[in-house]
Design an enzyme around this catalytic site. Sequence first.
Site, PDB file in Angstrom:
ATOM      1  CB  SER A   1      42.139  56.568 -16.069  1.00 56.79           C
ATOM      2  OG  SER A   1      41.165  55.962 -15.244  1.00 56.79           O
TER       3      SER A   1
ATOM      4  CE  LYS B   1      41.605  52.699 -15.779  1.00 55.40           C
ATOM      5  NZ  LYS B   1      42.758  52.175 -15.018  1.00 55.40           N
ATOM      6  CG  LEU B   2      35.280  54.612 -21.674  1.00 55.80           C
ATOM      7  CD1 LEU B   2      34.085  54.129 -22.495  1.00 55.80           C
ATOM      8  CD2 LEU B   2      35.338  56.142 -21.659  1.00 55.80           C
ATOM      9  CE  LYS B   3      38.993  54.163 -13.033  1.00 56.71           C
ATOM     10  NZ  LYS B   3      39.695  53.025 -12.404  1.00 56.71           N
TER      11      LYS B   3
ATOM     12  CG  ASP C   1      39.443  49.934 -13.904  1.00 50.09           C
ATOM     13  OD1 ASP C   1      39.029  48.898 -13.340  1.00 50.09           O
ATOM     14  OD2 ASP C   1      40.374  50.636 -13.441  1.00 50.09           O
TER      15      ASP C   1
ATOM     16  CD  GLU D   1      42.347  48.548 -14.992  1.00 50.70           C
ATOM     17  OE1 GLU D   1      42.315  49.231 -16.035  1.00 50.70           O
ATOM     18  OE2 GLU D   1      42.922  48.922 -13.954  1.00 50.70           O
TER      19      GLU D   1
ATOM     20  CG  ASP E   1      44.188  47.828 -10.668  1.00 46.91           C
ATOM     21  OD1 ASP E   1      44.998  47.714  -9.740  1.00 46.91           O
ATOM     22  OD2 ASP E   1      43.681  48.934 -10.956  1.00 46.91           O
TER      23      ASP E   1
ATOM     24  CE  LYS F   1      46.158  51.223 -10.339  1.00 44.40           C
ATOM     25  NZ  LYS F   1      44.811  51.240  -9.729  1.00 44.40           N
TER      26      LYS F   1
ATOM     27  N   GLY G   1      47.828  53.938 -12.358  1.00 42.58           N
ATOM     28  CA  GLY G   1      48.019  55.162 -11.581  1.00 42.58           C
ATOM     29  C   GLY G   1      46.993  55.262 -10.478  1.00 42.58           C
TER      30      GLY G   1
ATOM     31  CG  LEU H   1      43.330  59.739  -9.010  1.00 38.00           C
ATOM     32  CD1 LEU H   1      42.130  60.344  -8.261  1.00 38.00           C
ATOM     33  CD2 LEU H   1      43.062  59.777 -10.503  1.00 38.00           C
TER      34      LEU H   1
HETATM   35  O1  OSB Z   1      41.644  51.289 -10.858  1.00 39.86           O
HETATM   36  O2  OSB Z   1      43.201  52.244 -11.917  1.00 39.86           O
HETATM   37  C1  OSB Z   1      42.330  52.263 -11.038  1.00 39.86           C
HETATM   38  C2  OSB Z   1      42.235  55.801  -9.588  1.00 39.86           C
HETATM   39  C3  OSB Z   1      41.929  55.529  -8.271  1.00 39.86           C
HETATM   40  C4  OSB Z   1      41.713  54.230  -7.886  1.00 39.86           C
HETATM   41  C5  OSB Z   1      41.807  53.186  -8.812  1.00 39.86           C
HETATM   42  C6  OSB Z   1      42.142  53.458 -10.123  1.00 39.86           C
HETATM   43  C7  OSB Z   1      42.317  54.789 -10.516  1.00 39.86           C
HETATM   44  C8  OSB Z   1      42.582  55.195 -11.900  1.00 39.86           C
HETATM   45  C9  OSB Z   1      43.335  56.479 -12.071  1.00 39.86           C
HETATM   46  O3  OSB Z   1      42.163  54.624 -12.874  1.00 39.86           O
HETATM   47  C10 OSB Z   1      44.417  56.435 -13.063  1.00 39.86           C
HETATM   48  C11 OSB Z   1      45.225  57.718 -12.997  1.00 39.86           C
HETATM   49  O4  OSB Z   1      46.076  57.870 -12.119  1.00 39.86           O
HETATM   50  O5  OSB Z   1      44.971  58.588 -13.833  1.00 39.86           O
HETATM   51 MG    MG Z   2      42.075  49.732 -12.229  1.00 35.96          MG
END
Ligand code: OSB
Ligand code: MG
Length: 383
Positions: free
Chosen positions: A150, A175-177, A202, A227, A252, A276, A304, A306
């Site tokens: 991510s 996965k690109l934010k 996402d 996402e 999510d 999650k 996840g 983090l």
């Molecule tokens: O939306 O998945 C999410 C991290 C913090 C809050 C929301 C998200 C995320 C991640 C991190 O995408 C995924 C990771 O644990 O590497």
């Molecule tokens: Mg997410």
Amino acid sequence: MTIKDSTIPTRLRPGVRIESAELRIVSLPLLTPFVISTGTMTARVFPLLVLKGEGIEGVAEAVMDPAPDYLEETIPGAMAFLRDVLLPQIVGKRFDSPYDLQPILSPWRGNRMAKAVVEMAFWDLWAKSLNIPLKAALGGTGDHVDVGVSLGIAPVETTLERVGAAVEQGYKRTKLKIAQGHDVRIVEAVRAEFPDIKLTVDANTDYGMADLPVLQSLDAFALDYIEQPLGYDDIHDHAKIQRSLKTAICLDESIRSARDARKALESDAARVINIKVGRVGGFSEARAIHDTCAAFDVPVWCGGMLESGIGRAHNIHLATLANFTKPGDTSSASRYFARDITNEPLEALNGEMPVPANGPGIGVTLDRDYLASVTVHAEEVTA
Ligand code: OSB
Ligand code: MG
């Protein structure tokens, strides 16, 4: 003749008696700030819970943020709820299985992340009392799970470098934010350089119904899914936009329970679900969502937050269940931390994350010295 309970050998007694609980707040610095549409994280700050009983310890970490920016829960709120309400209800009691915690946890509204940390620590304790890996207690199989990365919001050049590194390391999905104004341009640049990789985005709730044209323009890039484009508490509007998108929506934030999952799948608001375990209140609900999705023939993957090695280990065991058919977010801990609080490194090889197996339960152990140095608060709850 009655036999005094304490004279029966531990392994012949059902369940475990929780004798005390150790509750901490840990702050682990992140190697690189992690940027998503709702904010920037420079450290992973989290409550850590250790449940102790009969000479064994069950451990879990919580996933709420200091402030309510991912979902409503906060660390200060969770600490108070754990200390004043949940832990006094379980410390000093024996539970035959994690399911026996439900009558205590489920009457309370919301607070799923706080409930999850209690439930998850007990799953670990219980699996250890049975001398089996957590995956076996949960009903999973296999010795590794497929994972991707991510990638936080960053300039195009940085993003291309990060994608290149992930692809090089063999991660199975990138996965690109994204966020408003940082979407089509970044996806277009990544697709141009990496035409064949499995790619997703996402939005962490950054868009509204009026942004449908932007989301539709993402249809051109063969994304595996988009996402959580819309509100954290929405299902209905996701169903409305899914009808106008070729790309699958993955939910999510919006999915807190198996009931939410059923509503989303009945209305075609999502064609993939990110599970999650913290967000949904623990493994019992995570499994129920997994099963609901399987019944609808909808794939799931393990998200996840983090996590440190403790949360990562829980996630990996969960992701061994059969319907986790898409790569999860549990990439190598070394991508996030210079040093972790677990003794065992959690490193993926060619996009495969080994299921930790150093002993029963979660299969990782706490590095107590390092944990002490990154603990910002510690307290004990006793019966
Ligand atoms: O939306 O998945 C999410 C991290 C913090 C809050 C929301 C998200 C995320 C991640 C991190 O995408 C995924 C990771 O644990 O590497
Ligand atoms: Mg997410």
